[in-house]
Design a protein around this motif. Structure first.
Motif, mmCIF file in Angstrom:
data_model
loop_
_atom_site.group_PDB
_atom_site.id
_atom_site.type_symbol
_atom_site.label_atom_id
_atom_site.label_comp_id
_atom_site.label_asym_id
_atom_site.label_seq_id
_atom_site.Cartn_x
_atom_site.Cartn_y
_atom_site.Cartn_z
ATOM 1 N N SER A 154 69.752 66.014 -81.978
ATOM 2 C CA SER A 154 69.850 67.467 -81.896
ATOM 3 C C SER A 154 69.403 67.956 -80.538
ATOM 4 N N GLY A 155 69.803 69.145 -80.214
ATOM 5 C CA GLY A 155 69.319 69.819 -79.022
ATOM 6 C C GLY A 155 69.826 69.211 -77.734
ATOM 7 N N CYS A 156 69.306 69.722 -76.648
ATOM 8 C CA CYS A 156 69.764 69.295 -75.326
ATOM 9 C C CYS A 156 69.092 68.011 -74.866
ATOM 10 N N THR A 157 68.010 67.598 -75.532
ATOM 11 C CA THR A 157 67.271 66.435 -75.070
ATOM 12 C C THR A 157 67.539 65.180 -75.895
ATOM 13 N N GLY A 158 67.882 65.317 -77.156
ATOM 14 C CA GLY A 158 68.225 64.126 -77.918
ATOM 15 C C GLY A 158 67.894 64.138 -79.390
ATOM 16 N N PHE A 159 66.613 64.301 -79.747
ATOM 17 C CA PHE A 159 66.182 64.216 -81.138
ATOM 18 C C PHE A 159 65.313 65.412 -81.510
ATOM 19 N N MET A 160 65.254 65.672 -82.812
ATOM 20 C CA MET A 160 64.287 66.637 -83.331
ATOM 21 C C MET A 160 63.687 66.078 -84.615
ATOM 22 N N TYR A 161 62.453 66.491 -84.905
ATOM 23 C CA TYR A 161 61.776 66.073 -86.126
ATOM 24 C C TYR A 161 62.330 66.870 -87.289
ATOM 25 N N VAL A 162 62.419 66.203 -88.437
ATOM 26 C CA VAL A 162 62.837 66.864 -89.662
ATOM 27 C C VAL A 162 61.770 66.571 -90.713
ATOM 28 N N LEU A 201 61.597 55.221 -88.027
ATOM 29 C CA LEU A 201 60.267 54.658 -87.779
ATOM 30 C C LEU A 201 60.051 54.241 -86.329
ATOM 31 N N SER A 202 61.040 53.650 -85.691
ATOM 32 C CA SER A 202 60.840 53.213 -84.308
ATOM 33 C C SER A 202 60.626 54.393 -83.364
ATOM 34 N N ILE A 203 61.145 55.551 -83.714
ATOM 35 C CA ILE A 203 60.998 56.747 -82.879
ATOM 36 C C ILE A 203 59.671 57.451 -83.151
ATOM 37 N N VAL A 204 59.217 57.460 -84.404
ATOM 38 C CA VAL A 204 57.996 58.197 -84.747
ATOM 39 C C VAL A 204 56.741 57.337 -84.754
ATOM 40 N N SER A 205 56.880 56.040 -84.523
ATOM 41 C CA SER A 205 55.725 55.148 -84.512
ATOM 42 C C SER A 205 54.675 55.638 -83.515
ATOM 43 N N ALA A 262 57.852 59.880 -76.974
ATOM 44 C CA ALA A 262 58.636 60.972 -76.383
ATOM 45 C C ALA A 262 58.428 60.976 -74.872
ATOM 46 N N LYS A 263 59.495 60.824 -74.137
ATOM 47 C CA LYS A 263 59.424 60.772 -72.673
ATOM 48 C C LYS A 263 59.763 62.102 -72.021
ATOM 49 N N ASN A 265 63.364 63.242 -76.130
ATOM 50 C CA ASN A 265 64.039 61.953 -76.065
ATOM 51 C C ASN A 265 63.016 60.842 -75.906
ATOM 52 N N VAL A 266 63.469 59.635 -76.170
ATOM 53 C CA VAL A 266 62.580 58.474 -76.105
ATOM 54 C C VAL A 266 63.047 57.450 -75.102
ATOM 55 N N ASN A 267 63.973 57.805 -74.244
ATOM 56 C CA ASN A 267 64.492 56.859 -73.237
ATOM 57 C C ASN A 267 63.561 56.743 -72.057
#
Length: 119
Positions: free
Chosen positions: A43-51, A80-84, A106-107, A117-119
């Motif tokens: 979602s959004g312009c950066t990549g991900f959002m929490y739900v 899980l790999s994103i929210v760890s 989150a980078k 994003n996480v990149n």
């Protein structure tokens, strides 16, 4: 701040006591929901959002945890790999109250704070 933690397969998410109390109030207000479920979506312009959803039951791959005795907290396995390592808190800033996600993965964040994003 005291926190409740869980450690599935060496992954960790921490939930503050303020967030636990917030989740409890939301579940009581909803009446039908039985658990809190955390996931992310693109979602959004950066990549991900929490739900964060209040749900009646877990999805098949959800990881199940009991926080502070009787609060069922679910994490979508594919998130899980994103929210760890994320710490979830419920804070008051001025007249606003909101969940805060302190995610070491989150980078970058968008200007409005809705996506990351996480990149």
């Amino acid at each position: 701040m005291s926190v409740e933690s869980f450690d599935p397969a060496q992954q960790t998410v921490k939930v503050s006591s303020a967030a636990i109390q917030h989740f409890r109030r939301q579940l009581e207000h909803d009446g039908a929901a039985k658990a809190v479920r955390l996931s992310v979506k693109e979602s959004g312009c950066t990549g991900f959002m929490y739900v964060v959803d209040l749900v009646q039951e877990a999805q098949n791959d959800d990881l199940h945890y009991q926080l502070d005795g009787n609060l069922e907290f679910l994490v979508a396995k594919d998130s899980l790999s994103i929210v760890s390592g994320t710490e979830i808190d419920y804070v008051k800033e001025g007249v606003n109250r909101q969940l805060k996600f302190l995610n070491p993965n989150a980078k970058d964040h968008c200007g409005c704070g809705e996506s990351f994003n996480v990149n």
